[in-house]
Scaffold this motif. Structure first.
Motif, PDB file in Angstrom:
ATOM      1  N   ILE A 110      45.838  35.146  53.363  1.00  0.00           N
ATOM      2  CA  ILE A 110      44.791  35.905  52.691  1.00  0.00           C
ATOM      3  C   ILE A 110      43.429  35.273  52.895  1.00  0.00           C
ATOM      4  O   ILE A 110      43.280  34.058  52.786  1.00  0.00           O
ATOM      5  CB  ILE A 110      45.103  36.018  51.188  1.00  0.00           C
ATOM      6  N   THR A 111      42.434  36.122  53.157  1.00  0.00           N
ATOM      7  CA  THR A 111      41.059  35.659  53.315  1.00  0.00           C
ATOM      8  C   THR A 111      40.346  35.602  51.968  1.00  0.00           C
ATOM      9  O   THR A 111      39.624  34.643  51.681  1.00  0.00           O
ATOM     10  CB  THR A 111      40.301  36.594  54.260  1.00  0.00           C
ATOM     11  N   SER A 112      40.534  36.644  51.148  1.00  0.00           N
ATOM     12  CA  SER A 112      39.874  36.703  49.845  1.00  0.00           C
ATOM     13  C   SER A 112      40.819  37.300  48.812  1.00  0.00           C
ATOM     14  O   SER A 112      41.585  38.219  49.130  1.00  0.00           O
ATOM     15  CB  SER A 112      38.612  37.569  49.906  1.00  0.00           C
ATOM     16  N   TRP A 113      40.732  36.783  47.588  1.00  0.00           N
ATOM     17  CA  TRP A 113      41.497  37.304  46.445  1.00  0.00           C
ATOM     18  C   TRP A 113      40.531  37.846  45.397  1.00  0.00           C
ATOM     19  O   TRP A 113      39.442  37.299  45.210  1.00  0.00           O
ATOM     20  CB  TRP A 113      42.309  36.199  45.780  1.00  0.00           C
ATOM     21  N   GLY A 114      40.974  38.880  44.693  1.00  0.00           N
ATOM     22  CA  GLY A 114      40.252  39.317  43.519  1.00  0.00           C
ATOM     23  C   GLY A 114      40.661  38.487  42.313  1.00  0.00           C
ATOM     24  O   GLY A 114      41.516  37.595  42.421  1.00  0.00           O
ATOM     25  N   GLN A 115      40.072  38.791  41.171  1.00  0.00           N
ATOM     26  CA  GLN A 115      40.330  37.999  39.965  1.00  0.00           C
ATOM     27  C   GLN A 115      41.556  38.508  39.201  1.00  0.00           C
ATOM     28  O   GLN A 115      42.057  37.822  38.312  1.00  0.00           O
ATOM     29  CB  GLN A 115      39.106  38.003  39.048  1.00  0.00           C
ATOM     30  N   GLY A 116      42.027  39.685  39.523  1.00  0.00           N
ATOM     31  CA  GLY A 116      43.234  40.234  38.906  1.00  0.00           C
ATOM     32  C   GLY A 116      42.942  41.193  37.771  1.00  0.00           C
ATOM     33  O   GLY A 116      41.915  41.082  37.095  1.00  0.00           O
ATOM     34  N   THR A 117      43.860  42.125  37.553  1.00  0.00           N
ATOM     35  CA  THR A 117      43.775  43.061  36.438  1.00  0.00           C
ATOM     36  C   THR A 117      45.177  43.189  35.833  1.00  0.00           C
ATOM     37  O   THR A 117      46.164  43.299  36.555  1.00  0.00           O
ATOM     38  CB  THR A 117      43.219  44.423  36.882  1.00  0.00           C
TER      39      THR A 117
END
Length: 123
Positions: A110-117
């Motif tokens: 993975i290059t980028s992750w979000g913060q999650g929901t």
């Protein structure tokens, strides 16, 4: 670097539906695949779904196949996850992710992750 922001999580009864969204910003000029992962308490983060840059190809974990649909709108730099027939075992924090290709996303390169929901499905 691409920044990702998820939205659309919440509490839903079993059998219900939710649609998650993930908006990308920053260096979005290059092509990239996108995907969704989830993590329940005490369990490792697991792959859910992924989609190619063009949107012409998708892949799903067996546990969600036939119930979840991933799609993207490149004009809006946004990927979606439509979740139907939700089950209590779908309860988890859902993360959006990007990678150079769909295969690399699936294998968690993975290059980028979000913060999650948070998605919570009540029985």
């Amino acid at each position: 670097q691409v920044q990702l922001v998820e939205s659309g999580g919440g509490l839903v009864p079993a059998g219900g539906s939710l649609r998650l969204s993930c908006a990308a910003s920053g260096r979005t000029g290059s092509t990239y695949a996108m995907g969704w992962f989830r993590q329940a308490p005490g369990i490792e983060r697991e792959f859910v779904a992924a989609i190619t840059w063009s949107g012409s190809s998708t892949t799903y974990a067996d546990s969600v196949k036939g119930r979840f649909t991933i799609s993207r709108d490149n004009a809006k730099n946004t990927v979606y996850l439509q979740m139907n027939s939700l089950k209590p075992e779908d309860t988890a924090v859902y993360y959006c992710a990007t990678g150079p290709t769909m295969r690399l996303v699936v294998t968690t390169h993975i290059t980028s992750w979000g913060q999650g929901t948070q998605v919570t499905v009540s029985s």
